[in-house]
Design a protein around this motif. Structure first.
Motif, mmCIF file in Angstrom:
data_model
loop_
_atom_site.group_PDB
_atom_site.id
_atom_site.type_symbol
_atom_site.label_atom_id
_atom_site.label_comp_id
_atom_site.label_asym_id
_atom_site.label_seq_id
_atom_site.Cartn_x
_atom_site.Cartn_y
_atom_site.Cartn_z
ATOM 1 N N LYS A 136 0.824 -1.202 0.000
ATOM 2 C CA LYS A 136 0.000 0.000 0.000
ATOM 3 C C LYS A 136 0.863 1.260 0.000
ATOM 4 C CE LYS A 136 -3.980 1.969 2.422
ATOM 5 N NZ LYS A 136 -4.889 1.818 3.604
ATOM 6 N N LYS A 156 2.418 1.639 -3.496
ATOM 7 C CA LYS A 156 1.424 2.131 -4.441
ATOM 8 C C LYS A 156 1.202 3.626 -4.252
ATOM 9 C CE LYS A 156 -1.713 1.873 -7.601
ATOM 10 N NZ LYS A 156 -1.340 1.614 -9.010
ATOM 11 N N ARG A 191 5.663 -4.529 -8.414
ATOM 12 C CA ARG A 191 4.501 -3.779 -8.891
ATOM 13 C C ARG A 191 3.312 -4.172 -8.020
ATOM 14 N NH1 ARG A 191 2.732 -1.835 -14.195
ATOM 15 N NH2 ARG A 191 4.743 -2.521 -14.977
ATOM 16 N N TYR A 216 -0.512 -4.717 -6.713
ATOM 17 C CA TYR A 216 -1.839 -4.930 -7.290
ATOM 18 C C TYR A 216 -2.789 -5.295 -6.156
ATOM 19 C CZ TYR A 216 -0.863 -9.951 -6.868
ATOM 20 O OH TYR A 216 -0.561 -11.196 -6.383
ATOM 21 N N TRP A 251 -3.654 -5.426 -0.867
ATOM 22 C CA TRP A 251 -2.584 -5.175 -1.814
ATOM 23 C C TRP A 251 -1.539 -6.280 -1.733
ATOM 24 C CZ3 TRP A 251 -2.736 -1.607 -5.540
ATOM 25 C CH2 TRP A 251 -3.644 -0.570 -5.419
#
Length: 619
Positions: free
Chosen positions: A366, A369, A385, A387, A393
């Motif tokens: 988190k 991101k 990456r 997602y 997450w």
């Protein structure tokens, strides 16, 4: 012994009557000469700069072209191509099927043609014979970068390569990883680079001695070897990159190494991946980082670092000169990783971060991101990456070109560069205003770039001739009458087919009301005749302006014709139409006034340098 063409001799045993000659004739040669030509090798060339090229013939790349890898029989054609292309400075032949004969032919070519400076022949089948031939002519070999990784030539050849470094002064990068080295050959390399020895190498900058022979690791004294490496780093002043993977180093081994290595201030890259380094060893490394050594890249992937070691790194990173940190595939959880992520704001130097393979999940993902969205992090500089699945997450692995960069070719920073591109400075497009007024009280004028004023006798626009602005005759008053005529005071050869720049006409806008004081100020300072002329010129339309400009710029007009049209009094100053157009498009926002050239009173009052005879102002 002679063979019959149709049957085998009686001495041949268990041949099942095979016709050997026919069998040999059906064998296809593994080398097709028509393929390996100049155009074939050109397909593998990559331009590095204007004077250097890379010939990338790795096994995987060649296999895609011809369905097999390079062999010794292909080397002659390759050498012919290299001799004709002297701008190829890098040659990559890794992961092929080359053996000793092909390697020896390459060495002979490098002795004759010295344009190739980098050779990667890793993961081939080069053995002791090829290595010994290279060492025999080692003093004359001018390769700068040499990679022999994954060629199983053994322990004795490794010792000879270490001694080869004492003779050769050209090699700056050497890769002998995974070549079945033992403890004795490794000690040779370390002693060769120790500056406190009588003979030592002064030119080598990058050394990779990772992945020694796993068979001797059972009786390998890692503590002693780590201490020897630390002693070498303490005295060496030329080595900038050292790779030490799979040496089974423990925390106490790192403690022995750092005891002397902490005095090193020239090493830029230290690779300790694939070892058994834990939190205690990280504490000693962090104590070295706090002293701000020259270290730029620290590789610690696949160790046993936990949250305690991660917190130690988070405290040491802001005080260090690290540009790249690799702590992937360790045992760090979200608690330790969050501390490292928060350090990115405190460490503006850190540019690359690899964290995939740890025990991290929703909290760390988190934060990553949020940093990516806010452009604190750039995706190319981190190997994960984030997602989301069911409001939680997770991390996925992300690979980019960043992972193949060397420590001296790292991207500028973790922070994302601004997406705003700097456009070249351009001159603002000015808007010129069309003035349409009928009475003095209705003046609405905005001075933008130019105010054109002409001395016209008549103030009644309805009765003007289009081509010369004089009083219309009866014939000219018809609405369908052409703009150019001979029925009034104008001249027939002065046509109105000339038009000003269309880009200027498109920029004509309706003036605003807030600047009418400008024209009122002008009217108060001029005499009555000039005031009438100013009001007359303000009401001119576009077509009349075109005709007037044509009349001014007519180069064939004689003095008599000028005198005949003096009643129009439509000339401004001695200014050509092309110069006026250029002024309208490129001049600054300073206003100027064009007045009749026969109004000497106004010129004398406003211009100091004036030629009364020519009625032109030189200011």
């Amino acid at each position: 012994m002679t063979f019959n063409k149709y049957q085998c001799p009686s001495s041949c045993i268990d041949c099942k009557k095979i016709n050997l000659i026919n069998e040999l004739q059906n064998v296809k040669s593994p080398y097709v000469h028509d393929i390996f030509n100049h155009h074939f090798f050109k397909c593998f060339c990559h331009t590095i700069c204007s004077t250097e090229k890379l010939l990338d013939m790795r096994g995987s790349v060649v296999y895609e072209k011809i369905g097999r890898t390079l062999q010794d029989i292909d080397i002659p054609a390759l050498l012919i191509f290299l001799a004709k292309n002297q701008n190829i400075t890098r040659l990559n032949l890794a992961n092929n099927s080359l053996t000793n004969p092909g390697f020896i032919n390459l060495i002979d070519h490098f002795l004759l043609h010295k344009h190739v400076q980098e050779l990667d022949i890793g993961n081939n089948d080069v053995a002791d014979i090829g290595i010994n031939y290279m060492l025999k002519v080692g003093k004359r070999l001018e390769l700068r970068n040499l990679s022999l990784r994954a060629n199983k030539f053994g322990d004795q050849a490794s010792k000879d390569i270490a001694l080869f470094l004492l003779e050769n002064t050209h090699v700056q990068s050497l890769n002998v990883a995974d070549v079945n080295q033992t403890a004795s050959s490794l000690i040779y390399f370390i002693m060769t680079l120790s500056s406190d020895q009588l003979l030592s190498n002064k030119t080598l900058k990058r050394l990779d001695i990772s992945r020694p022979n796993p068979g001797f690791m059972y009786y390998f004294d890692s503590a002693h070897f780590a201490d020897v490496i630390g002693h070498m780093l303490k005295h060496n002043t030329t080595l900038s990159a050292l790779h030490l993977q799979k040496y089974n180093f423990s925390c106490h081994d790192i403690e022995n190494m750092m005891r002397n290595a902490k005095y090193n201030n020239w090493l830029h890259l230290l690779d300790l991946g694939c070892n058994n380094i834990g939190d205690h060893g990280i504490d000693h490394i962090c104590a070295w980082l706090v002293k701000r050594p020259a270290l730029k890249t620290l590789i610690l992937h696949r160790n046993i670092i936990t949250d305690h070691g991660a917190r130690s790194l988070s405290f040491a990173i802001p005080s260090s000169k690290l540009l790249s940190l690799d702590i992937s595939y360790n045992k760090i959880t979200d608690d330790g990783m969050v501390g490292i992520l928060y350090t990115l704001k405190k460490s503006p130097l850190l540019r690359q971060l690899r964290i995939f393979g740890n025990c991290i999940g929703h909290p760390a993902a988190k934060i990553v991101k949020r940093m990516l969205i806010s452009q604190v992090l750039e995706q190319e500089n981190i190997d994960v990456r984030p997602y989301i699945v069911d409001h939680r997450w997770y991390f996925a692995k992300y690979e980019g070109d960043r992972c193949r960069n060397e420590y001296w070719n790292i991207a500028y920073k973790l922070m994302k560069k601004s997406t705003e591109t700097l456009l070249p400075l351009r001159r603002k497009i000015r808007k010129y205003h069309k003035y349409t007024y009928s009475r003095t009280t209705d003046i609405k004028l905005q001075h933008s770039a130019v105010t054109l004023v002409s001395n016209i006798i008549s103030s009644h626009r309805v009765e003007e001739c289009r081509c010369c602005y004089c009083l219309k005759s009866e014939e000219c008053r018809n609405a369908d009458h052409p703009d150019t005529c001979n029925c009034c005071k104008c001249k027939g050869d002065e046509s109105s087919d000339w038009s000003i720049d269309k880009s200027v006409l498109k920029r004509i806008v309706v003036p605003q009301d807030d600047l009418k004081k400008n024209i009122e100020y002008i009217l108060k300072r001029v005499n009555s005749m000039t005031r009438e002329n100013i009001l007359r010129w303000i009401n001119i339309d576009k077509d009349s302006l075109e005709e007037d400009l044509k009349l001014i710029d007519d180069p064939n007009a004689s003095e008599e014709s000028t005198e005949t049209t003096v009643s129009c009094k439509c000339s401004y100053v001695q200014l050509s139409v092309s110069a006026l157009q250029e002024f309208l498009q490129e001049s600054s926002l300073q206003n100027f006034l064009i007045i009749p050239r026969d109004n000497s009173i106004f010129l004398n009052n406003n211009c100091q340098d004036i030629d009364v005879s020519s009625h032109t102002c030189t200011n």
